[in-house]
Each structure stands twice: as C-alpha cells, then as structure tokens.
Design a protein around this motif. Structure first.
Motif, mmCIF file in Angstrom:
data_model
loop_
_atom_site.group_PDB
_atom_site.id
_atom_site.type_symbol
_atom_site.label_atom_id
_atom_site.label_comp_id
_atom_site.label_asym_id
_atom_site.label_seq_id
_atom_site.Cartn_x
_atom_site.Cartn_y
_atom_site.Cartn_z
ATOM 1 N N GLY A 77 0.833 -1.188 0.000
ATOM 2 C CA GLY A 77 0.000 0.000 0.000
ATOM 3 C C GLY A 77 0.873 1.246 0.000
ATOM 4 N N ARG A 78 0.244 2.393 0.171
ATOM 5 C CA ARG A 78 0.965 3.667 0.214
ATOM 6 C C ARG A 78 0.577 4.374 1.500
ATOM 7 N NH1 ARG A 78 -0.665 7.155 -3.610
ATOM 8 N NH2 ARG A 78 1.349 8.199 -3.848
ATOM 9 N N TYR A 79 1.588 4.908 2.169
ATOM 10 C CA TYR A 79 1.387 5.426 3.510
ATOM 11 C C TYR A 79 1.888 6.863 3.649
ATOM 12 C CZ TYR A 79 0.631 0.502 4.448
ATOM 13 O OH TYR A 79 0.155 -0.772 4.401
ATOM 14 N N ALA A 80 1.105 7.677 4.340
ATOM 15 C CA ALA A 80 1.492 9.055 4.608
ATOM 16 C C ALA A 80 2.532 9.088 5.722
ATOM 17 C CB ALA A 80 0.269 9.881 5.008
ATOM 18 N N VAL A 81 3.512 9.962 5.556
ATOM 19 C CA VAL A 81 4.554 10.147 6.563
ATOM 20 C C VAL A 81 4.578 11.635 6.939
ATOM 21 C CG1 VAL A 81 7.005 9.984 7.085
ATOM 22 C CG2 VAL A 81 5.922 8.257 5.625
ATOM 23 N N PRO A 82 4.295 11.988 8.180
ATOM 24 C CA PRO A 82 4.300 13.402 8.570
ATOM 25 C C PRO A 82 5.709 13.945 8.701
ATOM 26 C CG PRO A 82 3.871 12.029 10.474
ATOM 27 C CD PRO A 82 3.902 11.109 9.294
ATOM 28 N N ALA A 83 5.847 15.226 8.541
ATOM 29 C CA ALA A 83 7.139 15.879 8.732
ATOM 30 C C ALA A 83 7.591 15.694 10.175
ATOM 31 C CB ALA A 83 7.027 17.360 8.397
ATOM 32 N N GLY A 84 8.878 15.439 10.343
ATOM 33 C CA GLY A 84 9.421 15.290 11.687
ATOM 34 C C GLY A 84 9.441 13.870 12.205
ATOM 35 N N LEU A 85 8.888 12.913 11.451
ATOM 36 C CA LEU A 85 8.964 11.512 11.879
ATOM 37 C C LEU A 85 10.423 11.069 11.793
ATOM 38 C CD1 LEU A 85 6.811 9.159 12.554
ATOM 39 C CD2 LEU A 85 7.538 8.247 10.344
ATOM 40 N N PRO A 86 10.978 10.464 12.840
ATOM 41 C CA PRO A 86 12.383 10.040 12.798
ATOM 42 C C PRO A 86 12.674 9.147 11.591
ATOM 43 C CG PRO A 86 11.551 9.917 15.029
ATOM 44 C CD PRO A 86 10.353 10.203 14.148
ATOM 45 N N ALA A 87 13.677 9.524 10.823
ATOM 46 C CA ALA A 87 14.001 8.793 9.589
ATOM 47 C C ALA A 87 14.361 7.341 9.870
ATOM 48 C CB ALA A 87 15.143 9.503 8.862
ATOM 49 N N GLU A 88 14.964 7.073 11.028
ATOM 50 C CA GLU A 88 15.378 5.702 11.324
ATOM 51 C C GLU A 88 14.180 4.773 11.518
ATOM 52 O OE1 GLU A 88 15.833 8.137 15.201
ATOM 53 O OE2 GLU A 88 16.197 8.390 13.046
ATOM 54 N N TRP A 89 13.016 5.318 11.893
ATOM 55 C CA TRP A 89 11.846 4.472 12.071
ATOM 56 C C TRP A 89 11.413 3.834 10.761
ATOM 57 C CZ3 TRP A 89 7.872 7.512 15.608
ATOM 58 C CH2 TRP A 89 8.465 7.711 16.865
ATOM 59 N N ILE A 90 11.585 4.535 9.655
ATOM 60 C CA ILE A 90 11.106 4.040 8.355
ATOM 61 C C ILE A 90 12.266 3.663 7.428
ATOM 62 C CG2 ILE A 90 8.871 5.218 8.401
ATOM 63 C CD1 ILE A 90 10.142 7.497 6.816
ATOM 64 N N ALA A 91 13.434 3.461 8.012
ATOM 65 C CA ALA A 91 14.634 3.196 7.207
ATOM 66 C C ALA A 91 14.543 1.904 6.416
ATOM 67 C CB ALA A 91 15.864 3.168 8.118
ATOM 68 N N GLU A 92 13.756 0.931 6.883
ATOM 69 C CA GLU A 92 13.667 -0.363 6.197
ATOM 70 C C GLU A 92 12.393 -0.506 5.365
ATOM 71 O OE1 GLU A 92 14.494 -3.707 8.706
ATOM 72 O OE2 GLU A 92 16.061 -2.642 9.824
ATOM 73 N N VAL A 93 11.601 0.545 5.280
ATOM 74 C CA VAL A 93 10.385 0.514 4.470
ATOM 75 C C VAL A 93 10.735 0.875 3.031
ATOM 76 C CG1 VAL A 93 8.063 1.461 4.155
ATOM 77 C CG2 VAL A 93 9.009 1.215 6.459
ATOM 78 N N ASP A 94 10.137 0.191 2.073
ATOM 79 C CA ASP A 94 10.327 0.513 0.663
ATOM 80 C C ASP A 94 9.949 1.981 0.438
ATOM 81 O OD1 ASP A 94 10.204 0.850 -2.076
ATOM 82 O OD2 ASP A 94 8.931 -0.901 -2.446
ATOM 83 N N PRO A 95 10.896 2.824 -0.003
ATOM 84 C CA PRO A 95 10.585 4.253 -0.192
ATOM 85 C C PRO A 95 9.411 4.500 -1.129
ATOM 86 C CG PRO A 95 12.948 3.869 -0.318
ATOM 87 C CD PRO A 95 12.295 2.517 -0.303
ATOM 88 N N GLY A 96 9.178 3.555 -2.055
ATOM 89 C CA GLY A 96 8.075 3.719 -2.991
ATOM 90 C C GLY A 96 6.708 3.633 -2.340
#
Length: 205
Positions: A77-96
């Motif tokens: 699926g596609r997920y919204a990411v708010p500004a300020g979310l720590p980058a390391e939390w989503i480091a292993e998620v497919d950027p697409g």
C-alpha cells in the motif's frame, strides 16, 4: 440545600475569588484529593493489554527492532509520513510506499499513515497525539483507513492525571483508544466511521 451542592457552589465561589491570580498559581491551588496513580509496576504490560482490548494490534519490540517492525506493518500500500517523523523508524520501508507530508486532499487515496505520539496512558489504553513533529495534522489520524502509531516506553504514563501533566492544553489533542468504532441502536459494532478502521501500535522497550 444539599451538602454536595454547597460544596460545588463553594468551589465555584472560591475559583471566582481568584480573579487576577496568575493562571499557573490558580491551577496549582486547586485541591486534588483523588488518587493520582493506581499502578507502579508493569506499566508497559498493562498498556499493551488495554490497547489490545480495543482490538488494536500491538507489536512489542526493542529499539533496535523498531525499523524492522515498521517495515513489516507497512509492507504494501501507500502510507502518509508526517514531517518530523524520525528517519530511522522508516529506514527499512520501501521508499516507494511512502508519501511524505501529503496534502489533506490526497489522504483518502492512501492506505494508511505512520505517526508518533505525545503520550500514552496505561490505565485506559489511550494514545494521545498533540500533532507536533512526527504526528502530522489532525487529518492524518482521521482520514486514512489504517494508522500505525509508534509509542516509546518513556511516553507511557501510568494514569490519566500524570499523562495530562505532560500535555500542553493549548495544543490540538487527539485521544485514540483503539480503531474508530461506533454502535447502532441494536448495538451492532461498526468500525472505521469516524477514523481508521485498523490500528497498529508498535511499543518499544
């Protein structure tokens, strides 16, 4: 005249008599005879139990396992990411799969959102967002059908009074207790009417 009514009216009169007193001083002067904390131990276990009771899915991981846990939940699926979310939390998620800070008009077309929170309450299984960095605007927590919230151990307060002390009442506050749900007159439960149908909570330790 009842004693209870006298007590209430007396409190109101006392509060009105403090006009001109600085707000912080007046707030501190309020009598609070109630028990402020019901739990001392097992706070994280209690929070996880109460959140799961609301039909949310709880994932418990250590800090090192957080990126992997986020990636497993946000696997399609596609997920919204708010500004300020720590980058390391989503480091292993497919950027697409990630859409950073989408406009509100596009949220309904996305499958979900990942956010942090401001505080969580073990006693009630409630998570509170104040929509600061990493939490997004209020629409982020209301429009998408799936909400993943990351809660760190240090954000979990044992009870409501302590949680409220950590919050700024001047900020917009959203209280989340499980997926959005309501019941009709025949008590048939319907989820997803006023917010996300699915709630995942990742609790770090």
């Amino acid at each position: 005249m009842s004693t209870a009514r006298d007590d209430v009216l007396g409190r109101i009169a006392g509060a009105l008599g403090r006009r001109g007193t600085p707000a912080a001083e007046a707030y501190a002067a309020i009598d609070r005879p109630y028990l402020r904390r019901h739990h001392e131990d097992g706070i994280l276990d209690l929070f996880a139990e109460r959140v799961a009771h609301y039909r949310a899915t709880v994932h418990r991981v250590d800090t090192a396992g957080l990126p992997g846990a986020v990636a497993r939940v946000l696997s399609r699926g596609r997920y919204a990411v708010p500004a300020g979310l720590p980058a390391e939390w989503i480091a292993e998620v497919d950027p697409g799969l990630l859409v950073h800070e989408p406009p509100v008009a596009e949220l309904d077309a996305l499958d979900g959102v990942v956010t942090g929170c401001a505080v969580a309450i073990a006693e009630t299984g409630t998570i509170v967002l104040d929509h600061g960095p990493g939490q997004g605007r209020r629409a982020f927590s209301l429009v998408p059908d799936h909400h993943l919230i990351v809660v760190t151990a240090g954000q979990v307060a044992p009870d409501v009074p302590e949680a409220l002390e950590r919050l700024d009442p001047a900020r917009p506050l959203t209280f989340v207790s499980g997926p959005s749900a309501t019941s009709d007159i025949e008590l048939n439960r319907v989820e997803g009417v006023h917010g996300p149908r699915t709630l995942d909570v990742i609790l770090t330790r």
